[in-house]
Design a protein around this motif. Structure first.
Motif, PDB file in Angstrom:
ATOM      1  N   ASN A   1      -1.221  -3.482  -0.287  1.00  0.00           N
ATOM      2  CA  ASN A   1      -0.191  -2.209   0.194  1.00  0.00           C
ATOM      3  C   ASN A   1      -1.200  -1.115   0.037  1.00  0.00           C
ATOM      4  O   ASN A   1      -0.698   0.099   0.741  1.00  0.00           O
ATOM      5  CB  ASN A   1       0.919  -1.978  -0.439  1.00  0.00           C
ATOM      6  N   GLN A   2      -1.847  -0.833  -0.922  1.00  0.00           N
ATOM      7  CA  GLN A   2      -2.563   0.354  -1.039  1.00  0.00           C
ATOM      8  C   GLN A   2      -3.748   0.486  -0.087  1.00  0.00           C
ATOM      9  O   GLN A   2      -4.698   1.385   0.209  1.00  0.00           O
ATOM     10  CB  GLN A   2      -3.495   0.754  -2.257  1.00  0.00           C
ATOM     11  N   SER A   3      -4.203  -0.084   0.514  1.00  0.00           N
ATOM     12  CA  SER A   3      -5.532  -0.248   1.239  1.00  0.00           C
ATOM     13  C   SER A   3      -5.014  -0.639   2.383  1.00  0.00           C
ATOM     14  O   SER A   3      -5.923  -0.465   3.818  1.00  0.00           O
ATOM     15  CB  SER A   3      -6.602  -1.137   0.356  1.00  0.00           C
ATOM     16  N   GLY A   4      -4.444  -1.699   2.434  1.00  0.00           N
ATOM     17  CA  GLY A   4      -3.606  -1.953   4.007  1.00  0.00           C
ATOM     18  C   GLY A   4      -4.113  -3.153   4.942  1.00  0.00           C
ATOM     19  O   GLY A   4      -4.661  -3.285   6.078  1.00  0.00           O
ATOM     20  N   ARG A   5      -5.467  -3.903   3.910  1.00  0.00           N
ATOM     21  CA  ARG A   5      -6.220  -4.600   4.252  1.00  0.00           C
ATOM     22  C   ARG A   5      -5.572  -6.332   4.454  1.00  0.00           C
ATOM     23  O   ARG A   5      -6.146  -6.806   3.196  1.00  0.00           O
ATOM     24  CB  ARG A   5      -7.790  -5.004   3.178  1.00  0.00           C
ATOM     25  N   ALA A   6      -4.690  -6.357   5.034  1.00  0.00           N
ATOM     26  CA  ALA A   6      -3.788  -7.774   4.996  1.00  0.00           C
ATOM     27  C   ALA A   6      -4.140  -8.587   5.089  1.00  0.00           C
ATOM     28  O   ALA A   6      -4.730  -9.544   4.217  1.00  0.00           O
ATOM     29  CB  ALA A   6      -2.547  -7.548   5.956  1.00  0.00           C
TER      30      ALA A   6
ATOM     31  N   ALA B   1      -9.199   1.870  -6.819  1.00  0.00           N
ATOM     32  CA  ALA B   1      -8.207   0.934  -6.956  1.00  0.00           C
ATOM     33  C   ALA B   1      -6.719   2.592  -6.671  1.00  0.00           C
ATOM     34  O   ALA B   1      -6.067   2.524  -6.522  1.00  0.00           O
ATOM     35  CB  ALA B   1      -7.419   0.161  -8.108  1.00  0.00           C
ATOM     36  N   GLY B   2      -7.256   3.094  -8.305  1.00  0.00           N
ATOM     37  CA  GLY B   2      -5.960   3.955  -8.014  1.00  0.00           C
ATOM     38  C   GLY B   2      -4.636   4.097  -8.804  1.00  0.00           C
ATOM     39  O   GLY B   2      -3.349   4.810  -8.928  1.00  0.00           O
TER      40      GLY B   2
ATOM     41  N   THR C   1      -8.403  -0.331  13.139  1.00  0.00           N
ATOM     42  CA  THR C   1      -9.415  -1.307  11.918  1.00  0.00           C
ATOM     43  C   THR C   1     -10.585  -2.245  11.662  1.00  0.00           C
ATOM     44  O   THR C   1     -10.017  -2.910  13.133  1.00  0.00           O
ATOM     45  CB  THR C   1      -8.568  -1.997  11.173  1.00  0.00           C
ATOM     46  N   LYS C   2     -11.614  -2.937  11.364  1.00  0.00           N
ATOM     47  CA  LYS C   2     -12.314  -3.564  11.320  1.00  0.00           C
ATOM     48  C   LYS C   2     -12.135  -4.153  10.799  1.00  0.00           C
ATOM     49  O   LYS C   2     -11.724  -4.059   8.806  1.00  0.00           O
ATOM     50  CB  LYS C   2     -14.176  -2.974  11.813  1.00  0.00           C
ATOM     51  N   LEU C   3     -12.545  -5.645  10.694  1.00  0.00           N
ATOM     52  CA  LEU C   3     -12.382  -6.535   8.652  1.00  0.00           C
ATOM     53  C   LEU C   3     -13.389  -6.360   8.735  1.00  0.00           C
ATOM     54  O   LEU C   3     -14.483  -6.097   9.122  1.00  0.00           O
ATOM     55  CB  LEU C   3     -12.114  -8.152   9.720  1.00  0.00           C
ATOM     56  N   GLY C   4     -13.274  -6.384   7.039  1.00  0.00           N
ATOM     57  CA  GLY C   4     -15.315  -6.324   6.518  1.00  0.00           C
ATOM     58  C   GLY C   4     -14.364  -6.519   4.797  1.00  0.00           C
ATOM     59  O   GLY C   4     -12.777  -6.101   4.692  1.00  0.00           O
ATOM     60  N   PHE C   5     -15.412  -7.007   3.751  1.00  0.00           N
ATOM     61  CA  PHE C   5     -14.496  -6.840   1.968  1.00  0.00           C
ATOM     62  C   PHE C   5     -15.271  -5.638   1.623  1.00  0.00           C
ATOM     63  O   PHE C   5     -15.171  -5.034   0.598  1.00  0.00           O
ATOM     64  CB  PHE C   5     -15.088  -7.798   1.630  1.00  0.00           C
ATOM     65  N   SER C   6     -15.879  -4.590   1.991  1.00  0.00           N
ATOM     66  CA  SER C   6     -16.498  -3.320   1.915  1.00  0.00           C
ATOM     67  C   SER C   6     -15.513  -2.667   0.993  1.00  0.00           C
ATOM     68  O   SER C   6     -15.781  -1.596   0.509  1.00  0.00           O
ATOM     69  CB  SER C   6     -16.821  -2.610   2.611  1.00  0.00           C
ATOM     70  N   PHE C   7     -14.568  -2.764   1.283  1.00  0.00           N
ATOM     71  CA  PHE C   7     -12.995  -1.939   0.365  1.00  0.00           C
ATOM     72  C   PHE C   7     -12.816  -1.908  -0.788  1.00  0.00           C
ATOM     73  O   PHE C   7     -12.624  -1.469  -1.601  1.00  0.00           O
ATOM     74  CB  PHE C   7     -11.539  -1.580   1.280  1.00  0.00           C
TER      75      PHE C   7
END
Lengths: 378, 393
Positions: free
Chosen positions: B354-359, B63-64, B52-58
């Motif tokens: 939680n839903q995206s895993g981007r802690a 959202a879902g 995984t890589k850092l970034g804010f594009s997610f």
């Protein structure tokens, strides 16, 4: 005052720079770049030959097992609030279906099912705990899904429990279908696939509802018990299990609707294929043992007089399957002797004699019309 | 001309205090940078191992999930970023409501604490002691599970006069439903506010010049009310229609709902912070010397005038800095919303995490947002403090 303002601004600028620095080198889609190479399986294909010069193992290969062995104890992330799957008893000991998987894994690694330390993690923190290495394996009724298998940096080992999402309502409400919940409020736990499925299903069926979302299972069901919501949703296994700890279980009914597929299973970190194999074949050993009719009671006899060559290989009399996993050759024997086979684990936690009885249904062997099917041990 | 001061010329480098101070500061900075780098590279290595890589594009991903309380349009197909904004606005809402009400209550408590009336003083003291020695989290959960969720179910809702429905789904008030003339009316209201401000300014200036009290507030309010009322009746249809709540199946429809989560958080934060503000106000009042009060009485000011014209202007200087801290505390404490399930900034970010895993990204974003809130609040309060400083001659 002026000087203070300047300092504040300087601080903001510095933070902005740092943020900018870590934001910029990101490709549009980071999911494609995972450097995981499946090279390990090659050794299993040629069991008789001497270990050929292996390709350079990918970064992280074997790290987890080495760490666990050095530590002398396996750290397993489990649930503590769902009886039958992961629950802390009054004496502080953990029990449950997912908890027993951890014991089986410890038995496979150390030959001692007690060498496991349980960490209670919430649905919200479980993936971070796994990513950061705080736990070695996550065994916490976790649903296998694409995002979790890729972006969340983990690999699902195998499905250990086939489940589906259900809905529980008070009997007095008289609701039998989702449409009866029109305009109602539904309690759900944050950070779960059920939260997303609920939104999906209700949107697809055109039912308007209000979600009431909570941090953990305890507060979700406490709010439901207080009447904050008309219904509560989670995996059916979770509903059955949580209904047993409600004040009056008979006043609640689980609706006859299945809102999704929920394959539950253990999960490990990306980047260590050896660890993945160990975790996966522990599941297969449990399932195969049931298929071969080997239980904790008769495993010693089965080892002394194996019924078939495959049983012989499974129990370590023949071949070196355990060594190929990086374990001792009697790894599967230890699992069965100390924890039992799949059926024993199931019946201990979810069987007819327990308050959390769930009929086996899909979780039967393929020979009995279920979905449990393990690859051959050879 | 170094020779004119032989003493400094003799000090060797390793004993020169100015140079040593510089070296110490540089060493300190380097150490900090080194540790920051260590932590960051450690994290980057861990992340790259998992691919995984850092970034804010997610944040642009769908959202879902659904959120119950939103001030802006939101559905399951909205983006994570919109979900984040929902949380941001909800935090702002509960903080602003909390700050306004806790300030009002706090001032009353602080003044009551110094009252000459024994009962008032003791009641106030008892309240302050009770609140200041409670844990906020416990207090919030008490309000949520113990008060707002104990209200009756929808079908047995308590109905207060004025069609206010109280149930465990929230408190529902009748609310104005905008009609087609509402946007015109909003323009009229804006004009009214501007006119009132203009009148207020002129009167204030005149008051300063003539030294007479011109009842500025009364006049301003009068002007505002006049224009607002005239606009309401001048328009062809009334701009807002009153909508009464009613029971509709499983919910209470119509009107404006304040959910139990919001009510629990807002009331908990308000009552808790008010106690601290009460103590701050008391300290401020006590810091004004006794002679000031006696002098005010001597020139014939009554109790309220003394408070408003003599004590408060001086007390404010003592009050404002610690008051700022209380405002910051309230805003930051609002993140305890997660315990009662109110969709605030931290709560929604936690769901996104939680839903995206981007802690790493989400926690960074949350920290920066709270930091920005706090810095903006301090900047404003510092500006205000500067403004009210007594000009001593």
């Amino acid at each position: 005052m002026n000087r203070k303002t300047t300092t504040l601004f300087a601080l903001m600028v510095v933070i902005a720079l740092v943020l900018g620095a870590c934001g910029s080198p990101t490709p549009a889609d980071s999911g494609d770049t995972a450097p995981i190479v499946e090279t390990v399986v090659v050794t299993v294909e040629v069991p008789a030959a001497a270990p050929a010069p292996l390709p350079v193992p990918p970064a992280g290969y074997g790290v987890t097992l080495a760490t666990v062995l050095e530590r002398g104890v396996l750290i397993c992330g489990v649930n503590s609030q769902v009886p039958g799957f992961g629950y802390i008893g009054a004496d502080g000991s953990f029990s449950g279906f997912d908890v027993d998987y951890c014991r089986a894994l410890a038995a496979a690694i150390f030959g001692d099912s007690t060498k496991v330390e349980f960490r209670a993690v919430t649905a919200a923190e479980r993936f971070t705990a796994l990513q950061s290495g705080e736990i070695d394996v996550l065994s916490r009724n976790t649903t296998w899904s694409t995002v979790r298998d890729t972006e969340l940096g983990g690999n699902f080992v195998h499905t250990t429990f086939y489940d589906g999402q259900g809905m529980m309502v008070p009997t007095s409400l008289g609701a039998t279908t989702l449409a009866d919940l029109e305009g109602g409020t539904i309690c759900v736990q944050t950070g779960t696939t059920t939260e997303l499925n609920l939104a999906d299903v209700m949107a697809a069926e055109g039912i308007s509802y209000t979600p009431a979302v909570f941090e953990d299972a305890d507060s979700t069901f406490a709010a439901y018990a207080e009447g904050r919501c008309d219904a509560v949703t989670t995996d059916k296994s979770g509903l059955i299990s949580r209904r047993t700890v409600l004040a009056n279980p008979a006043e609640h009914v689980i609706m006859d609707v299945t809102m999704s597929k929920e394959p539950l299973g253990p999960m490990v970190r990306h980047g260590d294929d050896q660890w993945f194999d160990i975790a996966q074949w522990t599941v297969f050993a449990l399932i195969s043992a049931e298929e071969f009719g080997i239980t904790s009671a008769n495993v010693a006899d089965a080892k002394a007089a194996p019924a078939s060559p495959e049983v012989s290989r499974l129990l370590g009399n023949e071949g070196d399957l355990g060594l190929k996993l990086g374990l001792s050759n009697d790894w599967a024997y230890n699992i069965i002797a100390q924890v039992g086979n799949y059926a024993e684990v199931y019946n201990r936690n979810l069987g007819p004699d327990t308050p959390t009885y769930i009929p086996r249904g899909l979780n039967s062997l393929y020979t009995d019309g279920g979905l449990l099917y393990a690859p051959p041990f050879r | 001309m170094a020779t004119t001061n032989p003493q400094t010329a003799k000090i060797p480098v390793w004993r020169d205090e100015r140079i040593l101070k510089w070296i110490a500061q540089i060493a300190f900075t380097v150490t900090i940078i080194f540790f920051a780098e260590l932590i960051f590279s450690n994290m980057a290595e861990g992340l790259s191992q998992q691919g995984t890589k850092l970034g804010f594009s997610f944040l642009q991903g769908a959202a879902g999930f659904d959120i119950a309380e939103t001030l802006i349009e939101f559905s399951r197909s909205s983006t994570y970023w919109q979900a984040f904004l929902v949380g941001l606005y909800n935090t702002l809402l509960v903080s602003i409501v909390g700050i306004i009400f806790s300030t009002i209550l706090g001032v009353i408590l602080g003044v009551a604490r110094l009252s000459t009336n024994l009962l008032v003083r003791w009641l106030s003291a008892a309240y302050l002691e009770l609140m200041r020695n409670l844990s906020l989290l416990v207090f919030l959960i008490f309000w949520y599970l113990g008060v707002f969720l104990k209200l009756p179910r929808v079908k047995e809702a308590i109905i207060w006069p004025g069609e206010i429905y109280l149930s465990n789904r929230g408190i529902v008030f009748p609310w104005g439903l905008p009609t087609e003339t509402a946007s015109t009316y909003r323009t009229i209201l804006l004009v009214a506010v501007l006119a009132a401000a203009g009148v207020g300014f002129v009167l204030h200036q005149r008051g300063k010049r003539t030294g007479k009290s011109p009842l500025t507030l009364l006049w301003s309010f009068g002007v505002f009310a006049l224009i607002a009322l005239a606009g309401w009746f001048f328009l062809p249809t009334a701009p807002y229609m009153l909508e009464f709540p009613y029971v509709d199946g499983l919910r209470i429809a119509g009107g404006k709902t304040f959910t139990p989560e919001f009510m629990a958080l807002a009331s908990g934060l308000t009552l808790y912070t008010a106690a601290f503000i009460g103590e701050v106000v008391r300290a401020g009042i006590q810091a004004v010397s006794r002679g000031q009060v006696e002098a005010a009485r001597a020139i014939g000011l009554n109790g309220f005038q003394t408070l408003r014209l003599v004590i408060f202007p001086q007390a404010l200087q003592v009050i404002v800095p610690p008051l700022t801290s209380q405002y910051l505390n309230l805003t930051k404490n609002s993140s305890l919303a997660i315990a009662v399930g109110y969709a605030d900034l931290f709560y929604v970010s936690n769901t996104i995490l939680n839903q995206s895993g981007r802690a790493v990204e989400m926690i960074t974003l949350v920290m920066l947002t709270y930091l920005t809130f706090s810095l903006l609040t301090s900047l404003f309060m510092n500006w205000y403090n500067q403004r009210i400083l007594l000009v001593e001659r």
